[in-house]
Design an enzyme around this catalytic site. Structure first.
Site, PDB file in Angstrom:
ATOM      1  N   LYS A   3      -7.154  -4.078  13.614  1.00 50.06           N
ATOM      2  CA  LYS A   3      -5.898  -3.482  14.080  1.00 50.06           C
ATOM      3  C   LYS A   3      -5.465  -4.073  15.425  1.00 50.06           C
ATOM      4  O   LYS A   3      -4.263  -4.190  15.696  1.00 50.06           O
ATOM      5  CB  LYS A   3      -6.034  -1.951  14.168  1.00 50.06           C
ATOM      6  CG  LYS A   3      -6.246  -1.287  12.792  1.00 50.06           C
ATOM      7  CD  LYS A   3      -5.080  -1.530  11.866  1.00 50.06           C
ATOM      8  CE  LYS A   3      -5.153  -0.774  10.565  1.00 50.06           C
ATOM      9  NZ  LYS A   3      -4.015  -1.056   9.678  1.00 50.06           N
ATOM     10  N   GLY A  39       0.817  -1.217   0.000  1.00 53.53           N
ATOM     11  CA  GLY A  39       0.000   0.000   0.000  1.00 53.53           C
ATOM     12  C   GLY A  39       0.843   1.257   0.000  1.00 53.53           C
ATOM     13  O   GLY A  39       0.605   2.183   0.778  1.00 53.53           O
ATOM     14  N   ASN A  74       1.644  -2.302   5.423  1.00 52.72           N
ATOM     15  CA  ASN A  74       1.012  -0.997   5.641  1.00 52.72           C
ATOM     16  C   ASN A  74      -0.389  -0.907   5.034  1.00 52.72           C
ATOM     17  O   ASN A  74      -1.230  -0.187   5.547  1.00 52.72           O
ATOM     18  CB  ASN A  74       1.915   0.089   5.030  1.00 52.72           C
ATOM     19  CG  ASN A  74       1.173   1.398   4.844  1.00 52.72           C
ATOM     20  OD1 ASN A  74       0.980   2.159   5.793  1.00 52.72           O
ATOM     21  ND2 ASN A  74       0.708   1.665   3.627  1.00 52.72           N
ATOM     22  N   SER A  88      -2.921   0.653  14.544  1.00 46.28           N
ATOM     23  CA  SER A  88      -3.500   1.986  14.753  1.00 46.28           C
ATOM     24  C   SER A  88      -3.779   2.152  16.242  1.00 46.28           C
ATOM     25  O   SER A  88      -4.016   1.155  16.941  1.00 46.28           O
ATOM     26  CB  SER A  88      -4.827   2.102  13.993  1.00 46.28           C
ATOM     27  OG  SER A  88      -5.559   3.227  14.442  1.00 46.28           O
ATOM     28  N   ALA A 106     -11.088  -4.050  15.350  1.00 53.09           N
ATOM     29  CA  ALA A 106     -10.876  -5.499  15.507  1.00 53.09           C
ATOM     30  C   ALA A 106      -9.691  -5.940  14.651  1.00 53.09           C
ATOM     31  O   ALA A 106      -8.837  -6.715  15.094  1.00 53.09           O
ATOM     32  CB  ALA A 106     -12.135  -6.263  15.121  1.00 53.09           C
ATOM     33  N   TYR A 111     -12.652  -2.043  11.903  1.00 51.65           N
ATOM     34  CA  TYR A 111     -11.271  -1.545  11.780  1.00 51.65           C
ATOM     35  C   TYR A 111     -10.483  -1.820  13.077  1.00 51.65           C
ATOM     36  O   TYR A 111      -9.354  -2.322  13.047  1.00 51.65           O
ATOM     37  CB  TYR A 111     -11.325  -0.048  11.476  1.00 51.65           C
ATOM     38  CG  TYR A 111      -9.998   0.628  11.246  1.00 51.65           C
ATOM     39  CD1 TYR A 111      -9.281   0.421  10.068  1.00 51.65           C
ATOM     40  CD2 TYR A 111      -9.473   1.507  12.195  1.00 51.65           C
ATOM     41  CE1 TYR A 111      -8.066   1.070   9.853  1.00 51.65           C
ATOM     42  CE2 TYR A 111      -8.270   2.153  11.985  1.00 51.65           C
ATOM     43  CZ  TYR A 111      -7.569   1.937  10.814  1.00 51.65           C
ATOM     44  OH  TYR A 111      -6.374   2.579  10.597  1.00 51.65           O
ATOM     45  N   ILE A 153      -2.751  10.789  11.379  1.00 54.02           N
ATOM     46  CA  ILE A 153      -1.661  11.146  10.463  1.00 54.02           C
ATOM     47  C   ILE A 153      -2.254  11.708   9.166  1.00 54.02           C
ATOM     48  O   ILE A 153      -3.218  11.134   8.623  1.00 54.02           O
ATOM     49  CB  ILE A 153      -0.795   9.896  10.132  1.00 54.02           C
ATOM     50  CG1 ILE A 153      -0.346   9.151  11.409  1.00 54.02           C
ATOM     51  CG2 ILE A 153       0.394  10.274   9.248  1.00 54.02           C
ATOM     52  CD1 ILE A 153       0.579   9.898  12.342  1.00 54.02           C
ATOM     53  N   ASP A 167      -3.248  -7.562  -4.931  1.00 52.10           N
ATOM     54  CA  ASP A 167      -4.135  -7.421  -3.782  1.00 52.10           C
ATOM     55  C   ASP A 167      -3.640  -8.329  -2.651  1.00 52.10           C
ATOM     56  O   ASP A 167      -3.681  -9.554  -2.771  1.00 52.10           O
ATOM     57  CB  ASP A 167      -5.550  -7.823  -4.236  1.00 52.10           C
ATOM     58  CG  ASP A 167      -6.588  -7.651  -3.143  1.00 52.10           C
ATOM     59  OD1 ASP A 167      -6.210  -7.514  -1.965  1.00 52.10           O
ATOM     60  OD2 ASP A 167      -7.781  -7.678  -3.477  1.00 52.10           O
TER      61      ASP A 167
HETATM   62  P1  NAD Z   1      -4.429   5.416   2.371  1.00 52.83           P
HETATM   63  O1  NAD Z   1      -5.854   5.045   2.150  1.00 52.83           O
HETATM   64  O2  NAD Z   1      -3.978   6.800   2.055  1.00 52.83           O
HETATM   65  O3  NAD Z   1      -3.481   4.390   1.593  1.00 52.83           O
HETATM   66  C1  NAD Z   1      -3.702   3.007   1.673  1.00 52.83           C
HETATM   67  C2  NAD Z   1      -2.839   2.293   0.660  1.00 52.83           C
HETATM   68  O4  NAD Z   1      -3.151   0.886   0.736  1.00 52.83           O
HETATM   69  C3  NAD Z   1      -3.061   2.701  -0.774  1.00 52.83           C
HETATM   70  O5  NAD Z   1      -1.815   2.682  -1.455  1.00 52.83           O
HETATM   71  C4  NAD Z   1      -3.965   1.588  -1.331  1.00 52.83           C
HETATM   72  O6  NAD Z   1      -3.809   1.393  -2.722  1.00 52.83           O
HETATM   73  C5  NAD Z   1      -3.410   0.392  -0.568  1.00 52.83           C
HETATM   74  N1  NAD Z   1      -4.302  -0.763  -0.465  1.00 52.83           N
HETATM   75  C6  NAD Z   1      -5.565  -0.806   0.044  1.00 52.83           C
HETATM   76  N2  NAD Z   1      -6.048  -2.054  -0.048  1.00 52.83           N
HETATM   77  C7  NAD Z   1      -5.071  -2.822  -0.614  1.00 52.83           C
HETATM   78  C8  NAD Z   1      -4.970  -4.192  -0.967  1.00 52.83           C
HETATM   79  N3  NAD Z   1      -5.980  -5.042  -0.751  1.00 52.83           N
HETATM   80  N4  NAD Z   1      -3.821  -4.645  -1.526  1.00 52.83           N
HETATM   81  C9  NAD Z   1      -2.788  -3.792  -1.760  1.00 52.83           C
HETATM   82  N5  NAD Z   1      -2.834  -2.478  -1.438  1.00 52.83           N
HETATM   83  C10 NAD Z   1      -3.961  -2.008  -0.889  1.00 52.83           C
HETATM   84  O7  NAD Z   1      -4.134   5.064   3.905  1.00 52.83           O
HETATM   85  P2  NAD Z   1      -3.117   5.700   4.979  1.00 52.83           P
HETATM   86  O8  NAD Z   1      -3.832   6.691   5.776  1.00 52.83           O
HETATM   87  O9  NAD Z   1      -1.835   6.051   4.341  1.00 52.83           O
HETATM   88  O10 NAD Z   1      -2.929   4.434   5.941  1.00 52.83           O
HETATM   89  C11 NAD Z   1      -1.907   3.479   5.760  1.00 52.83           C
HETATM   90  C12 NAD Z   1      -1.972   2.499   6.911  1.00 52.83           C
HETATM   91  O11 NAD Z   1      -1.848   3.189   8.147  1.00 52.83           O
HETATM   92  C13 NAD Z   1      -3.292   1.736   6.984  1.00 52.83           C
HETATM   93  O12 NAD Z   1      -3.052   0.411   7.411  1.00 52.83           O
HETATM   94  C14 NAD Z   1      -4.058   2.498   8.046  1.00 52.83           C
HETATM   95  O13 NAD Z   1      -5.015   1.694   8.684  1.00 52.83           O
HETATM   96  C15 NAD Z   1      -2.944   2.892   8.986  1.00 52.83           C
HETATM   97  N6  NAD Z   1      -3.233   4.041   9.816  1.00 52.83           N
HETATM   98  C16 NAD Z   1      -3.483   5.276   9.268  1.00 52.83           C
HETATM   99  C17 NAD Z   1      -3.726   6.351  10.098  1.00 52.83           C
HETATM  100  C18 NAD Z   1      -3.952   7.730   9.577  1.00 52.83           C
HETATM  101  O14 NAD Z   1      -4.233   8.632  10.376  1.00 52.83           O
HETATM  102  N7  NAD Z   1      -3.845   7.978   8.281  1.00 52.83           N
HETATM  103  C19 NAD Z   1      -3.746   6.173  11.490  1.00 52.83           C
HETATM  104  C20 NAD Z   1      -3.496   4.921  11.993  1.00 52.83           C
HETATM  105  C21 NAD Z   1      -3.234   3.862  11.164  1.00 52.83           C
END
Ligand code: NAD
Length: 244
Positions: free
Chosen positions: A157, A12, A88, A140, A155, A153, A186, A61
């Protein structure tokens, strides 16, 4: 582990936190696999053209076992091995639990938790054989505290934490370490979608009174890859939100 010239797979990583993590490893001289469900665009690949390491895109995927196996195989044949996996990729699908369907619940578990299992299992043979490896799973703070509208979500994490500690115990003696990062709020597409009123409420819960940056999470990921006596740990990077 010295990051320079190591081989790193970041799931991701086409945007948001994953893209930030890919940049930080590349900045440290690693070879990096960028990944997303659809083909990695030239625009994203071009951002990496100034780094010394080799940067490639492998789409697929993570929630599909066959895709996970194929992507890891491709990465290993391209780089000759894999030293670091950052799980990620993740999604949200928020609803109050009373309105949540089984499909809503399972979709989030399938990507966030089963996807991490698929990728972890796919890399473990190579890493244990090499007697070296670091796996970093992005959880998270919601997995630690729970959150209204995010039962699926949270569950997934929280599940990642138990998963990571179990795998950490299984592979520690073979030189592979597994750690967890629990980011708070973030800046990313995921958090951009939150209405301003809700954002103000969240900011009120952050002692440092600001949103975190993908780069700040990325620096923790590099630290966890480097530190050779750290395994089974959770680092919450959240401006003081949880203080676990
Ligand atoms: P985002 O939605 O901006 O990016 C997610 C990425 O994952 C994208 O590149 C998407 O193409 C990819 N993706 C989604 N499903 C996929 C799959 N089945 N196979 C391959 N790739 C896939 O998300 P983000 O905010 O950058 O979050 C990244 C990670 O950090 C996530 O796991 C999210 O739960 C976690 N997180 C984010 C925050 C935040 O505040 N942004 C906080 C805590 C945790």
């Amino acid at each position: 582990m010295e990051i320079k010239a190591k081989n790193v797979f970041v799931t991701g990583s086409t945007r948001g936190i994953g893209l930030g993590i890919a940049h930080e490893f590349a900045r440290c001289g690693a070879n990096v696999v960028l990944n997303g469900r659809s083909e990695i665009s030239e625009e994203v690949l071009n951002q990496f053209s100034d780094y010394d390491g080799k940067i490639i895109g492998i789409s697929g995927d993570i929630s599909q076992e066959a895709d996970a196996k194929r992507m890891v195989k491709e990465a290993i044949s391209e780089f000759g091995g894999l030293d670091v996996l950052v799980n990620n990729a993740g999604i949200t699908n928020d609803k109050l639990v009373l309105k949540m369907t089984e499909a809503d619940f399972e979709q989030v578990l399938k990507i966030n938790l089963t996807g991490t299992f698929n990728m972890t299992q796919a890399v473990l043979k190579t890493m244990t054989k090499a007697r070296q490896g670091a796996i970093i799973n992005i959880s998270s703070v919601v997995g630690l505290t729970g959150n209204v509208g995010q039962a699926n979500y949270a569950a997934s994490k929280a599940g990642l934490i138990g998963f990571s500690k179990s795998v950490a115990r299984e592979v520690a003696a073979r030189g592979v370490r597994v750690n967890v990062i629990a980011p708070g709020f973030i800046a990313s597409d995921m958090t951009d979608a939150i209405p301003d009123k809700m954002k103000d409420i969240i900011l009120g819960q952050i002692p440092m009174k600001r949103i975190g940056k993908p780069k700040e999470v990325a620096q923790v990921a590099v630290f966890l890859a480097e530190q050779e006596y750290l395994t089974g740990q959770i680092i919450a990077i959240d401006g003081g939100m949880t203080m676990i």
